[in-house]
Design a protein around this motif. Structure first.
Motif, PDB file in Angstrom:
ATOM      1  N   ASN A  54     -23.357-113.882 -89.964  1.00 42.66           N
ATOM      2  CA  ASN A  54     -24.374-113.291 -91.050  1.00 42.66           C
ATOM      3  C   ASN A  54     -26.010-113.581 -90.417  1.00 42.66           C
ATOM      4  OD1 ASN A  54     -22.645-112.308 -92.676  1.00 42.66           O
ATOM      5  ND2 ASN A  54     -22.624-114.272 -93.986  1.00 42.66           N
ATOM      6  N   ALA A  55     -26.223-114.809 -90.003  1.00 44.49           N
ATOM      7  CA  ALA A  55     -27.192-115.416 -89.332  1.00 44.49           C
ATOM      8  C   ALA A  55     -27.701-114.331 -88.043  1.00 44.49           C
ATOM      9  CB  ALA A  55     -27.387-116.749 -89.021  1.00 44.49           C
ATOM     10  N   ALA A  56     -26.702-114.248 -87.393  1.00 45.67           N
ATOM     11  CA  ALA A  56     -26.941-113.215 -86.248  1.00 45.67           C
ATOM     12  C   ALA A  56     -27.319-111.863 -86.578  1.00 45.67           C
ATOM     13  CB  ALA A  56     -25.603-113.114 -85.469  1.00 45.67           C
ATOM     14  N   ARG A  57     -26.683-111.285 -87.775  1.00 43.53           N
ATOM     15  CA  ARG A  57     -27.024-110.041 -88.118  1.00 43.53           C
ATOM     16  C   ARG A  57     -28.477-110.009 -88.636  1.00 43.53           C
ATOM     17  NH1 ARG A  57     -24.171-109.837 -92.676  1.00 43.53           N
ATOM     18  NH2 ARG A  57     -25.954-109.802 -94.093  1.00 43.53           N
ATOM     19  N   PHE A  58     -28.760-111.283 -89.510  1.00 44.82           N
ATOM     20  CA  PHE A  58     -30.138-111.304 -90.078  1.00 44.82           C
ATOM     21  C   PHE A  58     -31.154-111.414 -88.968  1.00 44.82           C
ATOM     22  CE2 PHE A  58     -33.807-114.065 -91.518  1.00 44.82           C
ATOM     23  CZ  PHE A  58     -34.234-113.419 -92.757  1.00 44.82           C
ATOM     24  N   PHE A  59     -30.900-112.008 -88.075  1.00 44.99           N
ATOM     25  CA  PHE A  59     -31.807-112.340 -86.971  1.00 44.99           C
ATOM     26  C   PHE A  59     -31.690-111.346 -85.874  1.00 44.99           C
ATOM     27  CE2 PHE A  59     -31.852-116.657 -88.682  1.00 44.99           C
ATOM     28  CZ  PHE A  59     -33.227-116.735 -88.736  1.00 44.99           C
ATOM     29  N   ARG A  60     -30.932-110.280 -86.159  1.00 43.27           N
ATOM     30  CA  ARG A  60     -30.921-108.940 -85.304  1.00 43.27           C
ATOM     31  C   ARG A  60     -30.285-109.401 -83.729  1.00 43.27           C
ATOM     32  NH1 ARG A  60     -35.901-105.927 -87.660  1.00 43.27           N
ATOM     33  NH2 ARG A  60     -34.703-105.228 -89.608  1.00 43.27           N
ATOM     34  N   PHE A  61     -29.285-110.331 -83.783  1.00 42.48           N
ATOM     35  CA  PHE A  61     -28.785-110.747 -82.442  1.00 42.48           C
ATOM     36  C   PHE A  61     -27.616-109.948 -82.254  1.00 42.48           C
ATOM     37  CE2 PHE A  61     -30.692-115.131 -83.348  1.00 42.48           C
ATOM     38  CZ  PHE A  61     -31.487-115.154 -82.132  1.00 42.48           C
ATOM     39  N   ASP A  62     -27.371-109.287 -81.261  1.00 39.24           N
ATOM     40  CA  ASP A  62     -26.001-108.546 -80.955  1.00 39.24           C
ATOM     41  C   ASP A  62     -24.955-109.455 -80.312  1.00 39.24           C
ATOM     42  OD1 ASP A  62     -24.419-106.352 -80.676  1.00 39.24           O
ATOM     43  OD2 ASP A  62     -25.021-106.027 -78.714  1.00 39.24           O
ATOM     44  N   ILE A  63     -23.950-109.793 -81.366  1.00 39.28           N
ATOM     45  CA  ILE A  63     -22.767-110.554 -80.790  1.00 39.28           C
ATOM     46  C   ILE A  63     -21.762-109.445 -80.243  1.00 39.28           C
ATOM     47  CG2 ILE A  63     -21.369-112.278 -81.823  1.00 39.28           C
ATOM     48  CD1 ILE A  63     -23.793-113.217 -81.853  1.00 39.28           C
ATOM     49  N   PRO A  64     -21.417-109.691 -79.086  1.00 36.78           N
ATOM     50  CA  PRO A  64     -20.407-108.668 -78.527  1.00 36.78           C
ATOM     51  C   PRO A  64     -19.033-109.002 -79.440  1.00 36.78           C
ATOM     52  CG  PRO A  64     -21.409-110.173 -76.912  1.00 36.78           C
ATOM     53  CD  PRO A  64     -21.956-110.579 -78.341  1.00 36.78           C
ATOM     54  N   ALA A  65     -18.323-107.862 -79.601  1.00 36.74           N
ATOM     55  CA  ALA A  65     -17.331-107.935 -80.534  1.00 36.74           C
ATOM     56  C   ALA A  65     -16.235-108.915 -79.880  1.00 36.74           C
ATOM     57  CB  ALA A  65     -16.577-106.274 -80.332  1.00 36.74           C
ATOM     58  N   ARG A  66     -15.846-109.096 -78.726  1.00 36.84           N
ATOM     59  CA  ARG A  66     -15.343-110.203 -78.155  1.00 36.84           C
ATOM     60  C   ARG A  66     -15.300-111.541 -78.900  1.00 36.84           C
ATOM     61  NH1 ARG A  66     -17.965-109.246 -72.817  1.00 36.84           N
ATOM     62  NH2 ARG A  66     -19.235-111.130 -72.446  1.00 36.84           N
ATOM     63  N   TYR A  67     -16.655-111.856 -79.206  1.00 37.81           N
ATOM     64  CA  TYR A  67     -16.793-113.260 -79.770  1.00 37.81           C
ATOM     65  C   TYR A  67     -16.768-113.186 -81.354  1.00 37.81           C
ATOM     66  CZ  TYR A  67     -18.538-114.422 -75.160  1.00 37.81           C
ATOM     67  OH  TYR A  67     -18.510-114.440 -73.853  1.00 37.81           O
ATOM     68  N   ARG A  68     -16.762-112.310 -81.834  1.00 42.52           N
ATOM     69  CA  ARG A  68     -16.737-112.028 -83.309  1.00 42.52           C
ATOM     70  C   ARG A  68     -15.258-112.604 -84.043  1.00 42.52           C
ATOM     71  NH1 ARG A  68     -19.116-106.231 -83.211  1.00 42.52           N
ATOM     72  NH2 ARG A  68     -21.159-106.666 -82.787  1.00 42.52           N
ATOM     73  N   ASP A  69     -14.481-112.332 -83.282  1.00 39.61           N
ATOM     74  CA  ASP A  69     -13.107-112.617 -83.805  1.00 39.61           C
ATOM     75  C   ASP A  69     -12.376-113.963 -83.039  1.00 39.61           C
ATOM     76  OD1 ASP A  69     -13.021-110.713 -85.651  1.00 39.61           O
ATOM     77  OD2 ASP A  69     -12.438-109.387 -84.336  1.00 39.61           O
TER      78      ASP A  69
END
Length: 74
Positions: free
Chosen positions: A58-73
């Motif tokens: 949620n913080a990454a989304r708020f600060f507009r950091f792009d988290i690669p899909a491989r790290y989300r799960d």
């Protein structure tokens, strides 16, 4: 979570004053709300995905950091 939803909660701490928050993060990752309490009190289940959102996504989304899909799960 029932008022704002899991997409609007961000983990925060006073770790600068009280040391590492890793034990609290580990405890948060391990905690489970019993089904009986969810049914009786209407608590929302704390899934792995919910905890991942609260602890960082949620913080990454708020600060507009792009988290690669491989790290989300992870």
């Amino acid at each position: 979570m029932s008022f704002f939803g899991e997409d609007n909660i961000i983990w925060g701490s006073d770790s600068i004053w009280y040391g590492s928050q890793q034990p609290l993060i580990d405890a948060f990752r391990a905690i489970q709300i019993p089904d009986s309490m969810c049914e009786e009190f209407g608590y929302t289940k704390l899934t792995k995905q919910t905890k991942d959102k609260i602890l960082g996504l949620n913080a990454a989304r708020f600060f507009r950091f792009d988290i690669p899909a491989r790290y989300r799960d992870v």
